[in-house]
Design a protein around this motif. Structure first.
Motif, PDB file in Angstrom:
ATOM      1  N   HIS A   1       0.841  -1.415   0.112  1.00 29.72           N
ATOM      2  CA  HIS A   1       0.020   0.034  -0.073  1.00 29.72           C
ATOM      3  C   HIS A   1       0.863   1.392   0.102  1.00 29.72           C
ATOM      4  O   HIS A   1       0.596   2.321  -0.781  1.00 29.72           O
TER       5      HIS A   1
ATOM      6  N   CYS B   1      -8.798   2.071  -1.804  1.00 32.53           N
ATOM      7  CA  CYS B   1      -8.032   0.754  -1.426  1.00 32.53           C
ATOM      8  C   CYS B   1      -8.796  -0.461  -1.917  1.00 32.53           C
ATOM      9  O   CYS B   1     -10.155  -0.790  -1.962  1.00 32.53           O
ATOM     10  N   SER B   2      -8.179  -1.484  -2.424  1.00 36.15           N
ATOM     11  CA  SER B   2      -8.938  -2.494  -2.900  1.00 36.15           C
ATOM     12  C   SER B   2      -8.757  -3.821  -1.952  1.00 36.15           C
ATOM     13  O   SER B   2      -9.544  -4.683  -2.235  1.00 36.15           O
TER      14      SER B   2
ATOM     15  N   VAL C   1      -7.270  -2.051   5.083  1.00 38.38           N
ATOM     16  CA  VAL C   1      -6.035  -1.830   5.442  1.00 38.38           C
ATOM     17  C   VAL C   1      -5.933  -1.545   7.057  1.00 38.38           C
ATOM     18  O   VAL C   1      -6.738  -0.957   7.743  1.00 38.38           O
TER      19      VAL C   1
ATOM     20  N   ARG D   1      -2.630   1.714   8.109  1.00 38.11           N
ATOM     21  CA  ARG D   1      -3.068   3.241   7.864  1.00 38.11           C
ATOM     22  C   ARG D   1      -2.350   4.322   8.514  1.00 38.11           C
ATOM     23  O   ARG D   1      -2.251   5.464   8.010  1.00 38.11           O
TER      24      ARG D   1
ATOM     25  N   TYR E   1     -10.576   7.930   2.354  1.00 37.83           N
ATOM     26  CA  TYR E   1     -10.293   6.774   2.189  1.00 37.83           C
ATOM     27  C   TYR E   1     -11.535   5.995   1.894  1.00 37.83           C
ATOM     28  O   TYR E   1     -12.469   5.918   2.690  1.00 37.83           O
TER      29      TYR E   1
ATOM     30  N   LEU F   1     -12.899   2.151   0.788  1.00 38.07           N
ATOM     31  CA  LEU F   1     -12.660   0.704   0.373  1.00 38.07           C
ATOM     32  C   LEU F   1     -13.456   0.293  -0.720  1.00 38.07           C
ATOM     33  O   LEU F   1     -14.778   0.018  -0.635  1.00 38.07           O
TER      34      LEU F   1
END
Length: 104
Positions: free
Chosen positions: A19, A52-53, A56, A61, A95, A97
């Motif tokens: 990441h 984000c795939s 985290v 993070r 962020y 997801l």
């Protein structure tokens, strides 16, 4: 500007290292695009949306946020050295997801 991935420009593959490495490369790619328009993401961006795939964890993070803060701090110092500190923005980070995020 939208859609910057953590792609390594010579290979056009996602950079290795997870990441944090992908984020660093995406920021560098964003800055390179901004420079083509005679600006900087530190003086033009008011919002960063980071997709984000995968989930985290908290320590990652924190590492990611520290990397973002460090990258933007470097830009602020660069603008301070060139006398442009008043132009530097303090952007918002969001962020999101997205488990099925395409990686190409």
């Amino acid at each position: 500007m939208a859609g910057q991935l953590g792609l390594d420009p010579p290979t056009m593959l996602l950079c290795t290292g997870g990441h944090v490495s992908e984020l660093k490369q995406a920021l560098e790619n964003s800055e390179a695009v901004a420079k083509c328009f005679n600006c900087s993401i530190s003086t033009s961006a008011i919002l960063f949306v980071i997709y984000c795939s995968s989930s985290v964890n908290k320590s990652n993070r924190t590492t990611i946020q520290n990397k973002l803060d460090g990258f933007l701090e470097q830009m602020k110092l660069h603008h301070f050295d060139s006398g442009n500190l008043s132009e530097v923005l303090d952007p918002i980070f969001l962020y999101v997801l997205v488990p099925d995020l395409p990686k190409r």
